[in-house]
Design a protein around this motif. Structure first.
Motif, PDB file in Angstrom:
ATOM      1  N   LEU A  73      36.309  56.054  23.575  1.00 54.39           N
ATOM      2  CA  LEU A  73      35.845  56.547  22.275  1.00 54.39           C
ATOM      3  C   LEU A  73      35.345  57.986  22.376  1.00 54.39           C
ATOM      4  O   LEU A  73      35.620  58.811  21.500  1.00 54.39           O
ATOM      5  N   ILE A  74      34.630  58.294  23.427  1.00 50.12           N
ATOM      6  CA  ILE A  74      34.113  59.646  23.655  1.00 50.12           C
ATOM      7  C   ILE A  74      35.265  60.637  23.747  1.00 50.12           C
ATOM      8  O   ILE A  74      35.266  61.690  23.102  1.00 50.12           O
ATOM      9  N   ASP A  75      36.257  60.285  24.564  1.00 48.61           N
ATOM     10  CA  ASP A  75      37.408  61.170  24.758  1.00 48.61           C
ATOM     11  C   ASP A  75      38.166  61.380  23.449  1.00 48.61           C
ATOM     12  O   ASP A  75      38.586  62.496  23.144  1.00 48.61           O
ATOM     13  N   HIS A  76      38.339  60.325  22.685  1.00 52.31           N
ATOM     14  CA  HIS A  76      39.140  60.413  21.461  1.00 52.31           C
ATOM     15  C   HIS A  76      38.411  61.115  20.319  1.00 52.31           C
ATOM     16  O   HIS A  76      39.012  61.908  19.593  1.00 52.31           O
ATOM     17  N   TYR A  77      37.133  60.803  20.139  1.00 52.59           N
ATOM     18  CA  TYR A  77      36.388  61.322  18.987  1.00 52.59           C
ATOM     19  C   TYR A  77      35.406  62.439  19.341  1.00 52.59           C
ATOM     20  O   TYR A  77      34.697  62.922  18.471  1.00 52.59           O
ATOM     21  N   GLN A  78      35.342  62.843  20.607  1.00 49.87           N
ATOM     22  CA  GLN A  78      34.411  63.863  21.088  1.00 49.87           C
ATOM     23  C   GLN A  78      32.959  63.534  20.722  1.00 49.87           C
ATOM     24  O   GLN A  78      32.202  64.382  20.237  1.00 49.87           O
ATOM     25  N   LEU A  79      32.574  62.284  20.971  1.00 44.85           N
ATOM     26  CA  LEU A  79      31.213  61.834  20.720  1.00 44.85           C
ATOM     27  C   LEU A  79      30.355  62.059  21.960  1.00 44.85           C
ATOM     28  O   LEU A  79      30.871  62.136  23.076  1.00 44.85           O
TER      29      LEU A  79
ATOM     30  N   LYS B 294      29.321  65.923  17.278  1.00 48.22           N
ATOM     31  CA  LYS B 294      30.093  65.358  16.167  1.00 48.22           C
ATOM     32  C   LYS B 294      29.611  63.954  15.849  1.00 48.22           C
ATOM     33  O   LYS B 294      29.941  63.397  14.813  1.00 48.22           O
ATOM     34  N   GLY B 295      28.883  63.376  16.781  1.00 48.44           N
ATOM     35  CA  GLY B 295      28.357  62.034  16.623  1.00 48.44           C
ATOM     36  C   GLY B 295      27.948  61.482  17.976  1.00 48.44           C
ATOM     37  O   GLY B 295      28.132  62.131  19.009  1.00 48.44           O
ATOM     38  N   PHE B 296      27.398  60.279  17.930  1.00 49.35           N
ATOM     39  CA  PHE B 296      26.897  59.642  19.143  1.00 49.35           C
ATOM     40  C   PHE B 296      27.429  58.227  19.248  1.00 49.35           C
ATOM     41  O   PHE B 296      27.667  57.563  18.236  1.00 49.35           O
ATOM     42  N   ILE B 297      27.576  57.788  20.473  1.00 46.50           N
ATOM     43  CA  ILE B 297      27.885  56.383  20.711  1.00 46.50           C
ATOM     44  C   ILE B 297      26.731  55.830  21.541  1.00 46.50           C
ATOM     45  O   ILE B 297      26.382  56.374  22.586  1.00 46.50           O
TER      46      ILE B 297
ATOM     47  N   VAL C 199      37.173  52.059  13.873  1.00 50.98           N
ATOM     48  CA  VAL C 199      36.440  53.323  13.739  1.00 50.98           C
ATOM     49  C   VAL C 199      37.132  54.249  12.738  1.00 50.98           C
ATOM     50  O   VAL C 199      36.443  54.882  11.913  1.00 50.98           O
ATOM     51  N   ASP C 200      38.453  54.295  12.756  1.00 54.17           N
ATOM     52  CA  ASP C 200      39.176  55.162  11.822  1.00 54.17           C
ATOM     53  C   ASP C 200      38.932  54.751  10.362  1.00 54.17           C
ATOM     54  O   ASP C 200      39.054  55.578   9.469  1.00 54.17           O
ATOM     55  N   GLY C 201      38.564  53.493  10.148  1.00 56.54           N
ATOM     56  CA  GLY C 201      38.294  53.011   8.796  1.00 56.54           C
ATOM     57  C   GLY C 201      36.856  53.187   8.333  1.00 56.54           C
ATOM     58  O   GLY C 201      36.514  52.848   7.198  1.00 56.54           O
ATOM     59  N   LEU C 202      36.014  53.716   9.212  1.00 55.35           N
ATOM     60  CA  LEU C 202      34.590  53.879   8.857  1.00 55.35           C
ATOM     61  C   LEU C 202      34.375  55.134   8.027  1.00 55.35           C
ATOM     62  O   LEU C 202      35.047  56.152   8.241  1.00 55.35           O
ATOM     63  N   PRO C 203      33.405  55.093   7.108  1.00 51.73           N
ATOM     64  CA  PRO C 203      33.062  56.325   6.393  1.00 51.73           C
ATOM     65  C   PRO C 203      32.338  57.280   7.348  1.00 51.73           C
ATOM     66  O   PRO C 203      31.580  56.861   8.198  1.00 51.73           O
TER      67      PRO C 203
END
Length: 191
Positions: free
Chosen positions: A21-27, A80-83, A186-190
């Motif tokens: 998830l980190i790699d894909h979304y840069q979290l 950009k966000g956190f996990i 995740v792609d479906g989340l607002p």
């Protein structure tokens, strides 16, 4: 800002899926376990306190855990966000995290719970221990951590379910297939 909580017992694959998830979304990844291990290895005062608690198989008090998380979030103002991995473990921690994020103008976007059987967890941890020899993978400590998850931590899930943020994912199977399912969620989340 995309903020996610990845949930599951020890050995469920949170670390593996978090990295994808980190790699894909840069979290920015915030793992309480990693924070604790860093403080322990640096032998900070906090690390010494945490070390004793973990050695006894106890949860670290909310006040310590939350302070460490807030510090880590504040270190990353351009994220950009956190996990969140391994946190929250109690409803009180979930409420504290919500309050803190709201003070920063953001919220938890989604919670993904990896479902894995106890037999699978035991096998995975044994394999992980053989490879990385993590101290917290000792069989007695592990048993206590798994019991802690199923007796206490799992009760946080209804908190997020009531908010409509919880999705459960089968955590057994091909790692990439599990990630594709998580990515679809995740792609479906607002944002």
């Amino acid at each position: 800002m995309l903020n996610l909580v990845l949930f599951g017992p020890p050995g469920a694959g949170k670390g593996t899926q978090s990295q994808k998830l980190i790699d894909h979304y840069q979290l920015v990844h915030i793992s309480t376990g990693d924070l604790f291990r860093a403080h322990i290895s640096n032998q900070t005062e906090l690390g010494q306190r945490v070390s004793k608690l973990i050695a006894d198989g106890e949860l670290v008090p909310d006040s310590i855990t939350i302070a460490m998380l807030e510090e880590e979030i504040d270190k990353n103002p351009q994220a950009k966000g956190f996990i969140f991995d391994g946190f929250p473990r109690t409803v009180a921690q979930a409420e504290a995290l919500d309050r803190f994020l709201e003070s920063k103008g953001t919220t938890i976007g989604g919670v993904i719970a990896l479902d894995v059987t106890e037999a699978e967890l035991t096998a995975r941890i044994a394999k992980r221990k053989a490879i990385s020899n993590r101290a917290d993978d000792d069989s007695e400590k592990l048993k206590k951590r798994i019991e802690e998850y199923f007796n206490k931590t799992i009760h946080v899930l209804p908190y997020y379910e009531q908010q409509g943020k919880l999705t459960k994912v089968n955590g057994i199977g091909d790692i990439d297939a599990i990630f594709r399912e998580i990515k679809g969620i995740v792609d479906g989340l607002p944002v």
